[in-house]
Design a protein around this motif. Structure first.
Motif, PDB file in Angstrom:
ATOM      1  N   GLU A  74       0.935  -1.280  -0.104  1.00 58.21           N
ATOM      2  CA  GLU A  74       0.029   0.037   0.062  1.00 58.21           C
ATOM      3  C   GLU A  74       0.895   1.293   0.116  1.00 58.21           C
ATOM      4  N   SER A  75       0.796   1.956  -1.096  1.00 56.85           N
ATOM      5  CA  SER A  75       1.873   3.322  -1.365  1.00 56.85           C
ATOM      6  C   SER A  75       1.697   4.228  -0.114  1.00 56.85           C
ATOM      7  N   GLN A  76       0.579   4.484   0.462  1.00 58.47           N
ATOM      8  CA  GLN A  76       0.490   5.690   1.637  1.00 58.47           C
ATOM      9  C   GLN A  76       1.181   4.672   2.755  1.00 58.47           C
ATOM     10  N   VAL A  77       0.946   3.626   2.885  1.00 62.78           N
ATOM     11  CA  VAL A  77       1.664   3.017   4.177  1.00 62.78           C
ATOM     12  C   VAL A  77       3.192   2.985   4.031  1.00 62.78           C
ATOM     13  N   ILE A  78       3.506   2.518   2.673  1.00 63.32           N
ATOM     14  CA  ILE A  78       5.138   2.489   2.390  1.00 63.32           C
ATOM     15  C   ILE A  78       5.540   4.050   2.651  1.00 63.32           C
ATOM     16  N   MET A  79       4.982   5.155   2.391  1.00 64.19           N
ATOM     17  CA  MET A  79       5.495   6.294   2.631  1.00 64.19           C
ATOM     18  C   MET A  79       5.486   6.739   3.781  1.00 64.19           C
ATOM     19  N   ASP A  98       3.778  16.356  12.158  1.00 63.79           N
ATOM     20  CA  ASP A  98       4.145  15.913  13.463  1.00 63.79           C
ATOM     21  C   ASP A  98       2.814  15.063  14.220  1.00 63.79           C
ATOM     22  N   ASP A  99       3.348  13.815  14.773  1.00 67.09           N
ATOM     23  CA  ASP A  99       2.259  13.123  15.451  1.00 67.09           C
ATOM     24  C   ASP A  99       1.167  13.738  15.969  1.00 67.09           C
ATOM     25  N   ASP A 100       1.543  14.817  16.842  1.00 63.70           N
ATOM     26  CA  ASP A 100       0.490  15.579  17.578  1.00 63.70           C
ATOM     27  C   ASP A 100      -0.266  16.676  16.785  1.00 63.70           C
ATOM     28  N   ASP A 101       0.127  16.778  15.403  1.00 57.94           N
ATOM     29  CA  ASP A 101      -0.575  17.973  14.628  1.00 57.94           C
ATOM     30  C   ASP A 101      -1.921  17.448  14.018  1.00 57.94           C
ATOM     31  N   THR A 102      -2.899  17.492  14.815  1.00 54.70           N
ATOM     32  CA  THR A 102      -4.219  16.928  14.481  1.00 54.70           C
ATOM     33  C   THR A 102      -4.645  17.736  13.135  1.00 54.70           C
ATOM     34  N   ASP A 103      -4.618  18.864  12.874  1.00 55.60           N
ATOM     35  CA  ASP A 103      -4.975  19.616  11.862  1.00 55.60           C
ATOM     36  C   ASP A 103      -4.223  19.146  10.600  1.00 55.60           C
ATOM     37  N   GLY A 104      -3.046  18.848  10.861  1.00 58.51           N
ATOM     38  CA  GLY A 104      -2.078  18.385   9.665  1.00 58.51           C
ATOM     39  C   GLY A 104      -2.658  16.942   9.252  1.00 58.51           C
ATOM     40  N   TRP A 105      -2.564  16.170  10.240  1.00 60.44           N
ATOM     41  CA  TRP A 105      -3.239  14.721   9.757  1.00 60.44           C
ATOM     42  C   TRP A 105      -4.547  14.758   9.230  1.00 60.44           C
ATOM     43  N   LEU A 111      -6.760  14.739   1.764  1.00 59.59           N
ATOM     44  CA  LEU A 111      -5.976  14.598   0.614  1.00 59.59           C
ATOM     45  C   LEU A 111      -5.835  13.454  -0.051  1.00 59.59           C
ATOM     46  N   ALA A 112      -5.528  12.324   0.903  1.00 64.19           N
ATOM     47  CA  ALA A 112      -5.350  11.059   0.664  1.00 64.19           C
ATOM     48  C   ALA A 112      -6.771  10.431   0.047  1.00 64.19           C
ATOM     49  N   ARG A 113      -7.834  10.673   0.428  1.00 59.36           N
ATOM     50  CA  ARG A 113      -9.147  10.196   0.128  1.00 59.36           C
ATOM     51  C   ARG A 113      -9.514  10.876  -1.201  1.00 59.36           C
ATOM     52  N   LEU A 114      -9.304  12.206  -1.530  1.00 58.22           N
ATOM     53  CA  LEU A 114      -9.423  12.723  -2.806  1.00 58.22           C
ATOM     54  C   LEU A 114      -8.575  12.139  -3.772  1.00 58.22           C
ATOM     55  N   GLU A 115      -7.143  11.813  -3.331  1.00 58.37           N
ATOM     56  CA  GLU A 115      -6.330  11.071  -4.379  1.00 58.37           C
ATOM     57  C   GLU A 115      -6.997   9.920  -4.831  1.00 58.37           C
ATOM     58  N   ARG A 116      -7.456   9.105  -3.928  1.00 56.21           N
ATOM     59  CA  ARG A 116      -8.004   7.702  -4.291  1.00 56.21           C
ATOM     60  C   ARG A 116      -9.231   7.798  -5.251  1.00 56.21           C
TER      61      ARG A 116
END
Length: 140
Positions: A74-79, A98-105, A111-116
């Motif tokens: 899975e490319s997203q997991v690989i990345m 960063d792990d604690d950047d909720t807005d960033g995640w 964007l990942a959903r849009l890409e798919r």
């Protein structure tokens, strides 16, 4: 040891985005080129590692694992794994929030959903051109 199997023609978008991350972070990694199904059969050695034949495929040879290999397709997991395994603390450019950047995640997930979704539509257009017609035209 880490090896990435990607398409030899360079038009698989999932291979391309993975390669962009590798190049941007300057990750030292083994790259092997494999034909996509549309270009012919995949080599038996590759299919022995990745029976599904999916690309990209990351093969991780586990240290002290007696030659055991972990396969990730899975490319997203690989990345995400490559970004975590090559952190900024070791001089690599950070590519994910960063792990604690909720807005960033949240943005990353959107964007990942849009890409798919866009890729799904692209595949429909390329591989199923007889599909539902978009736009006008007369049925006469």
């Amino acid at each position: 040891k880490i090896t990435l199997y990607r398409d030899h023609a360079g038009w698989c978008p999932y291979c391309q985005k993975t390669m962009l991350l590798i190049e941007e972070k300057q990750i030292p990694i083994n790259i092997e080129l494999v034909a996509m199904r549309s270009y012919g059969d995949k080599p038996r050695e590759f299919l022995d590692l990745v029976p599904s034949g999916l690309l990209p495929a990351l093969i991780v040879e586990e240290e002290g694992g007696g030659g055991r290999k972990r396969v990730i397709t899975e490319s997203q997991v690989i990345m995400e794994l490559l970004d975590r395994w090559h952190p900024s603390s070791e001089g690599y450019k950070p590519m994910l929030p960063d792990d604690d950047d909720t807005d960033g995640w949240n943005t990353y997930d959107s964007l990942a959903r849009l890409e798919r979704e866009l890729f799904s539509w692209w595949c429909s257009l390329i591989f199923r051109p007889e599909g539902p017609r978009l736009g006008g035209g007369c049925g006469a």
